[in-house]
Design a protein around this motif. Structure first.
Motif, short mmCIF file in Angstrom:
data_model
loop_
_atom_site.label_atom_id
_atom_site.label_comp_id
_atom_site.label_asym_id
_atom_site.label_seq_id
_atom_site.Cartn_x
_atom_site.Cartn_y
_atom_site.Cartn_z
N ILE A 165 -13.07 21.82 61.57
CA ILE A 165 -11.88 22.31 60.87
C ILE A 165 -12.21 23.72 60.40
CG2 ILE A 165 -10.41 22.01 58.82
CD1 ILE A 165 -10.99 18.98 59.06
N LEU A 166 -11.37 24.68 60.74
CA LEU A 166 -11.61 26.08 60.35
C LEU A 166 -10.84 26.40 59.08
CD1 LEU A 166 -11.33 27.90 63.81
CD2 LEU A 166 -13.40 27.58 62.43
N GLN A 167 -11.54 26.98 58.10
CA GLN A 167 -10.92 27.43 56.85
C GLN A 167 -11.15 28.93 56.75
OE1 GLN A 167 -11.58 23.02 54.89
NE2 GLN A 167 -12.11 24.74 53.59
N LEU A 168 -10.11 29.70 57.01
CA LEU A 168 -10.27 31.13 57.28
C LEU A 168 -9.85 31.96 56.08
CD1 LEU A 168 -8.84 30.98 60.91
CD2 LEU A 168 -11.21 30.75 60.14
N ILE A 227 -16.52 22.55 52.24
CA ILE A 227 -17.05 23.01 53.53
C ILE A 227 -18.50 22.59 53.75
CG2 ILE A 227 -15.50 24.96 53.91
CD1 ILE A 227 -17.73 26.77 52.77
N ASP A 228 -18.83 22.42 55.03
CA ASP A 228 -20.19 22.13 55.48
C ASP A 228 -20.94 23.41 55.84
OD1 ASP A 228 -20.10 19.03 55.83
OD2 ASP A 228 -18.25 19.75 56.74
N TYR A 229 -20.21 24.38 56.37
CA TYR A 229 -20.81 25.66 56.76
C TYR A 229 -19.94 26.81 56.28
CZ TYR A 229 -24.28 23.43 59.68
OH TYR A 229 -25.35 22.69 60.11
N ALA A 230 -20.59 27.90 55.87
CA ALA A 230 -19.88 29.13 55.53
C ALA A 230 -20.48 30.26 56.36
CB ALA A 230 -20.06 29.45 54.05
N VAL A 231 -19.63 30.97 57.08
CA VAL A 231 -20.08 32.15 57.81
C VAL A 231 -19.39 33.34 57.15
CG1 VAL A 231 -20.40 33.21 60.06
CG2 VAL A 231 -20.16 30.72 59.89
N VAL A 289 -15.75 24.35 58.49
CA VAL A 289 -16.42 25.64 58.60
C VAL A 289 -15.52 26.72 58.03
CG1 VAL A 289 -17.42 27.35 60.18
CG2 VAL A 289 -17.54 24.90 60.75
N ALA A 290 -16.01 27.43 57.01
CA ALA A 290 -15.25 28.58 56.49
C ALA A 290 -15.78 29.84 57.15
CB ALA A 290 -15.41 28.68 54.97
#
Ligand code: NAX
Length: 327
Positions: free
Chosen positions: A37-40, A83-87, A7-8
């Motif tokens: 997993i967080l990708q910040l 990534i699977d999700y981008a917020v 997840v970014a």
């Protein structure tokens, strides 16, 4: 055990980030059995990166069992890798003396770059939620900048407006917020949005009939929901953050886990339903199942609703026309 999902989150050192990241890592968004997993991502600015490192220290100190990894980035090309999700929360706020078109073009630069990065390095199934304002138009820009990804996987956040409307209806009817079904917020995440409870039900009873007061709808409910963001800034001295983070969690949770037939509001590229032109990033009632949303079809649109739906549509069309030359 499930494989972790990546997840970014952009704007990770901001206000909303501070409420959002802990809840993602805690499993509130993707499920209590789903490692993440967080990708910040933050801007390269030294202060922002340092603030991000502080937030990450706190996340470490929560010892979240579901957190399988975490990285800091200043470039979307690395932040969005696989990534699977981008917020997408980070955006350019309106500064002093900045006009609306300056705001639109500053954000257009951010969201074209991020759309291109998603297109280049994210998983082909990546699902994106744009929170940063103007959220609908930023989502539209990202979608148009990522031609190799499915357009339907770009969405904008209307869920805070949806939740705000739910809480107003619960207060008005004296019923529990959890018992209200079939609420809609049409259109743009802006004061022009149209929260519509014509179809809403509580325990099998029509909310419209329970309230039975069109003056309240027009003169109290619509402006209260539409101007709720401003009321919070006025009271708190800061814009809504925890409630915005909560709405982002709700939006992706429901998209990922499904709604069991329950209606929720998502800003999505129109497929032409309800005479909203194709591709306009517009708030619609949807249900979610197996990771896909579906627009609730066949609802009657009366004259008052059509007027409100067109009003918010016109604002969106103008915004999207205003950035066309940048895409
Ligand atoms: P903050 O200013 O506290 O945080 C934003 C963060 O984003 C900052 O740390 C900034 O450095 C970072 N940032 C800016 N540009 C970036 C970029 N290109 N890449 C990565 N990071 C970047 O704002 P916050 O209160 O967290 O709000 C964030 C956004 O959400 C704003 O645009 C705000 O208007 C919008 N909101 C949207 C809502 C919605 O319902 N759709 C409701 C709440 C909120 O107002």
């Amino acid at each position: 055990a499930k494989a972790p999902l990546r997840v970014a989150v952009t704007g990770a050192a901001g206000q909303i980030g501070y409420s959002l990241l802990f809840r993602i890592a805690n499993g509130d968004m993707l499920g209590k059995d789903q490692p993440v997993i967080l990708q910040l991502l933050e801007i390269p600015d030294e202060k922002a990166q340092k603030a991000l490192s502080g937030v990450m220290m706190e996340i470490d100190d929560c010892a979240f069992p579901l957190l399988a990894g975490m990285t800091a980035h200043s470039d979307p090309m690395t932040a969005f890798k696989d990534i699977d999700y981008a917020v997408l929360v980070g955006a350019r706020p309106r500064g002093p003396g900045m006009e609306r078109k300056d705001l639109l073009s500053a954000n257009a630069q951010i969201f074209t770059a991020q759309g291109k990065a998603l297109n280049a390095v994210a998983k082909r199934t990546v699902k994106t939620l744009v929170v940063g304002n103007p959220a609908n138009t930023n989502a539209y820009i990202a979608m148009k900048s990522a031609p190799d990804l499915p357009a339907k996987n770009f969405t904008a956040m209307l869920r805070l407006d949806h939740n705000r409307a739910l809480s107003q209806l619960a207060a008005k009817t004296g019923k529990a917020v959890a018992d209200i079904e079939k609420l809609i917020v049409w259109g743009n995440h802006s004061p022009t949005m149209y929260p519509d409870y014509r179809f809403a039900m509580i325990g099998g009873q029509s909310v419209k009939q329970m309230i039975n007061d069109e003056e309240w709808n027009k003169n109290t409910f619509l402006p209260t929901v539409g101007k709720r963001g401003a009321a919070i800034i006025d009271a708190r001295g800061l814009s809504s953050a925890a409630s915005a983070a909560n709405a982002a969690i709700d939006h992706i949770h429901d998209w990922h886990c499904g709604t069991n037939g329950k209606w929720v509001t998502m800003g999505i590229p129109s497929d032409g339903s309800y005479d909203i032109p194709k591709d306009v990033m517009y708030g619609f009632p949807v249900t979610c199942e197996n990771g896909e949303y579906k627009i609730v079809q066949g609802l009657e649109v009366d004259a008052f609703s059509r007027e409100r739906m067109n009003f918010t549509l016109n604002e969106l069309t103008e915004e999207q026309e205003g950035v066309k030359h940048l895409l």
